[in-house]
Design an enzyme around this catalytic site. Structure first.
Site, PDB file in Angstrom:
ATOM      1  N   GLY A  11      82.118   9.764   9.712  1.00  0.00           N
ATOM      2  CA  GLY A  11      82.461  11.028  10.360  1.00  0.00           C
ATOM      3  C   GLY A  11      83.350  10.910  11.585  1.00  0.00           C
ATOM      4  O   GLY A  11      83.364  11.812  12.426  1.00  0.00           O
ATOM      5  N   ASN A  13      86.504  11.277  11.711  1.00  0.00           N
ATOM      6  CA  ASN A  13      87.488  12.366  11.672  1.00  0.00           C
ATOM      7  C   ASN A  13      86.850  13.715  11.981  1.00  0.00           C
ATOM      8  O   ASN A  13      87.465  14.548  12.648  1.00  0.00           O
ATOM      9  CB  ASN A  13      88.200  12.379  10.317  1.00  0.00           C
ATOM     10  CG  ASN A  13      89.205  11.247  10.238  1.00  0.00           C
ATOM     11  OD1 ASN A  13      90.261  11.316  10.856  1.00  0.00           O
ATOM     12  ND2 ASN A  13      88.848  10.176   9.539  1.00  0.00           N
ATOM     13  N   LEU A  95      86.340  16.693  -6.877  1.00  0.00           N
ATOM     14  CA  LEU A  95      86.005  18.100  -7.121  1.00  0.00           C
ATOM     15  C   LEU A  95      86.722  18.594  -8.374  1.00  0.00           C
ATOM     16  O   LEU A  95      87.931  18.426  -8.516  1.00  0.00           O
ATOM     17  CB  LEU A  95      86.410  18.949  -5.906  1.00  0.00           C
ATOM     18  CG  LEU A  95      85.775  18.503  -4.583  1.00  0.00           C
ATOM     19  CD1 LEU A  95      86.248  19.394  -3.440  1.00  0.00           C
ATOM     20  CD2 LEU A  95      84.252  18.478  -4.672  1.00  0.00           C
ATOM     21  N   ASN A 109      92.253  18.005   2.149  1.00  0.00           N
ATOM     22  CA  ASN A 109      91.703  16.647   2.151  1.00  0.00           C
ATOM     23  C   ASN A 109      92.566  15.747   3.027  1.00  0.00           C
ATOM     24  O   ASN A 109      93.789  15.890   3.076  1.00  0.00           O
ATOM     25  CB  ASN A 109      91.691  16.091   0.722  1.00  0.00           C
ATOM     26  CG  ASN A 109      91.144  14.677   0.661  1.00  0.00           C
ATOM     27  OD1 ASN A 109      90.080  14.384   1.222  1.00  0.00           O
ATOM     28  ND2 ASN A 109      91.857  13.776   0.004  1.00  0.00           N
ATOM     29  N   HIS A 111      93.699  11.871   3.527  1.00  0.00           N
ATOM     30  CA  HIS A 111      93.773  10.631   2.736  1.00  0.00           C
ATOM     31  C   HIS A 111      94.501   9.556   3.546  1.00  0.00           C
ATOM     32  O   HIS A 111      95.553   9.834   4.136  1.00  0.00           O
ATOM     33  CB  HIS A 111      94.510  10.888   1.412  1.00  0.00           C
ATOM     34  CG  HIS A 111      94.516   9.685   0.521  1.00  0.00           C
ATOM     35  ND1 HIS A 111      93.424   9.334  -0.248  1.00  0.00           N
ATOM     36  CD2 HIS A 111      95.452   8.730   0.318  1.00  0.00           C
ATOM     37  CE1 HIS A 111      93.706   8.217  -0.911  1.00  0.00           C
ATOM     38  NE2 HIS A 111      94.933   7.823  -0.581  1.00  0.00           N
ATOM     39  N   GLU A 144      93.319  19.902  -8.927  1.00  0.00           N
ATOM     40  CA  GLU A 144      92.691  19.033  -9.932  1.00  0.00           C
ATOM     41  C   GLU A 144      93.428  17.718 -10.102  1.00  0.00           C
ATOM     42  O   GLU A 144      92.908  16.781 -10.700  1.00  0.00           O
ATOM     43  CB  GLU A 144      92.617  19.769 -11.271  1.00  0.00           C
ATOM     44  CG  GLU A 144      91.510  20.809 -11.268  1.00  0.00           C
ATOM     45  CD  GLU A 144      91.208  21.291 -12.673  1.00  0.00           C
ATOM     46  OE1 GLU A 144      90.617  20.524 -13.455  1.00  0.00           O
ATOM     47  OE2 GLU A 144      91.581  22.440 -12.969  1.00  0.00           O
ATOM     48  N   ASP A 147      94.255  13.511  -5.402  1.00  0.00           N
ATOM     49  CA  ASP A 147      95.139  13.086  -4.299  1.00  0.00           C
ATOM     50  C   ASP A 147      96.586  13.500  -4.554  1.00  0.00           C
ATOM     51  O   ASP A 147      97.521  12.898  -3.994  1.00  0.00           O
ATOM     52  CB  ASP A 147      95.059  11.562  -4.071  1.00  0.00           C
ATOM     53  CG  ASP A 147      93.691  11.123  -3.582  1.00  0.00           C
ATOM     54  OD1 ASP A 147      93.014  11.937  -2.923  1.00  0.00           O
ATOM     55  OD2 ASP A 147      93.292   9.981  -3.861  1.00  0.00           O
TER      56      ASP A 147
HETATM   57  C1  GAR Z   1      89.055   8.303   6.281  1.00  0.00           C
HETATM   58  O1  GAR Z   1      89.905   7.189   6.449  1.00  0.00           O
HETATM   59  C2  GAR Z   1      89.588   9.207   5.191  1.00  0.00           C
HETATM   60  O2  GAR Z   1      90.981   9.264   5.139  1.00  0.00           O
HETATM   61  C3  GAR Z   1      89.040   8.515   3.965  1.00  0.00           C
HETATM   62  O3  GAR Z   1      87.736   8.152   4.327  1.00  0.00           O
HETATM   63  C4  GAR Z   1      87.705   7.850   5.711  1.00  0.00           C
HETATM   64  C5  GAR Z   1      86.547   8.578   6.340  1.00  0.00           C
HETATM   65  O4  GAR Z   1      86.304   8.111   7.628  1.00  0.00           O
HETATM   66  N1  GAR Z   1      89.055   9.390   2.835  1.00  0.00           N
HETATM   67  C6  GAR Z   1      89.360   8.969   1.603  1.00  0.00           C
HETATM   68  O5  GAR Z   1      89.624   7.805   1.336  1.00  0.00           O
HETATM   69  C7  GAR Z   1      89.342  10.055   0.551  1.00  0.00           C
HETATM   70  N2  GAR Z   1      89.858   9.561  -0.678  1.00  0.00           N
HETATM   71  P1  GAR Z   1      85.362   8.918   8.616  1.00  0.00           P
HETATM   72  O6  GAR Z   1      84.061   9.219   7.869  1.00  0.00           O
HETATM   73  O7  GAR Z   1      85.153   8.023   9.783  1.00  0.00           O
HETATM   74  O8  GAR Z   1      86.083  10.191   8.989  1.00  0.00           O
END
Ligand code: GAR
Length: 196
Positions: A11, A13, A95, A109, A111, A144, A147
């Site tokens: 978490g 972000n 999803l 999202n 990424h 759908e 990414d």
């Molecule tokens: C982040 O780097 C995000 O971009 C990635 O997971 C991490 C979550 O970090 N998401 C993906 O790879 C989605 N395909 P966080 O829980 O510390 O925010």
């Protein structure tokens, strides 16, 4: 603009978003809560810390997708928050159309690569192993096409030769922590009208 955060893990972000909200830099964007598919995810601890609801939603027996019952439970849980937008911040589920059609063009999202390069899991490691000289992060609308939805914004990170993977991860995460609040604020300001 009321938004809800969905996450499965640490978490950082979500924390960056909530800090931006507390210091007044999210503009008209207001978080209505956090939902997680992992009962013990650290992201849920951010709720009490920032004074917003944070709940685990039971997600069925499948690891990366929702079965129909779990999908219905999630849709109801999200609707109950009154959120206008859903922000996936480290939410590690794919999803499907039933979920997406419940919130059309209202799910974004984050990424950790410059899409369309390095889709899927371990994107930072994929970029590092490939040997790219620039990578970064992307915020996009969820469709759908995994990414592959329309890009709202991106941030670039330079990869100097020999940079260890751990240092690249730190740099990409730092870029994410700046990008996501910027995009959420911009959505609330009505930017991206051509995309959303
Ligand atoms: C982040 O780097 C995000 O971009 C990635 O997971 C991490 C979550 O970090 N998401 C993906 O790879 C989605 N395909 P966080 O829980 O510390 O925010």
């Amino acid at each position: 603009m009321r938004f809800l955060i969905l996450g499965s893990g640490y978490g950082s972000n979500a924390e960056a978003l909530l800090k931006a909200w507390k210091d007044g830099s999210l503009g008209r964007a207001t978080p209505v809560g956090i939902l997680s598919d992992k009962a013990d995810a650290r992201i849920l601890q951010l709720g009490p810390r920032f004074g917003i609801p944070a709940d685990y939603v039971e997600s069925g027996s499948k690891r990366t997708v929702f079965d129909p019952e779990a999908e219905a439970r999630w849709i109801a849980a999200i609707r109950a928050t009154g959120a206008e937008w859903v922000v996936l911040a480290g939410f590690m589920r794919v999803l499907k159309s039933g979920f997406l059609n419940a919130f059309p063009r209202r799910i974004i999202n984050l990424h950790p690569s410059l899409l369309p390069s390095f889709k899927g899991l371990h994107a930072i490691r994929q970029a590092h192993e490939y040997g790219v000289r620039v990578t970064g992060c992307t915020v996009h609308l969820v469709t759908e096409d995994l990414d592959g939805g329309p890009i709202l914004d991106q941030a670039v990170v330079r990869v100097e030769p020999g940079l260890p993977l751990e240092d690249l991860e730190t740099a990409v995460h730092a870029a994410e922590h700046r990008l996501l609040p910027t995009v959420v604020r911009a959505i609330a300001e009505g930017a991206y009208g051509d995309i959303v």
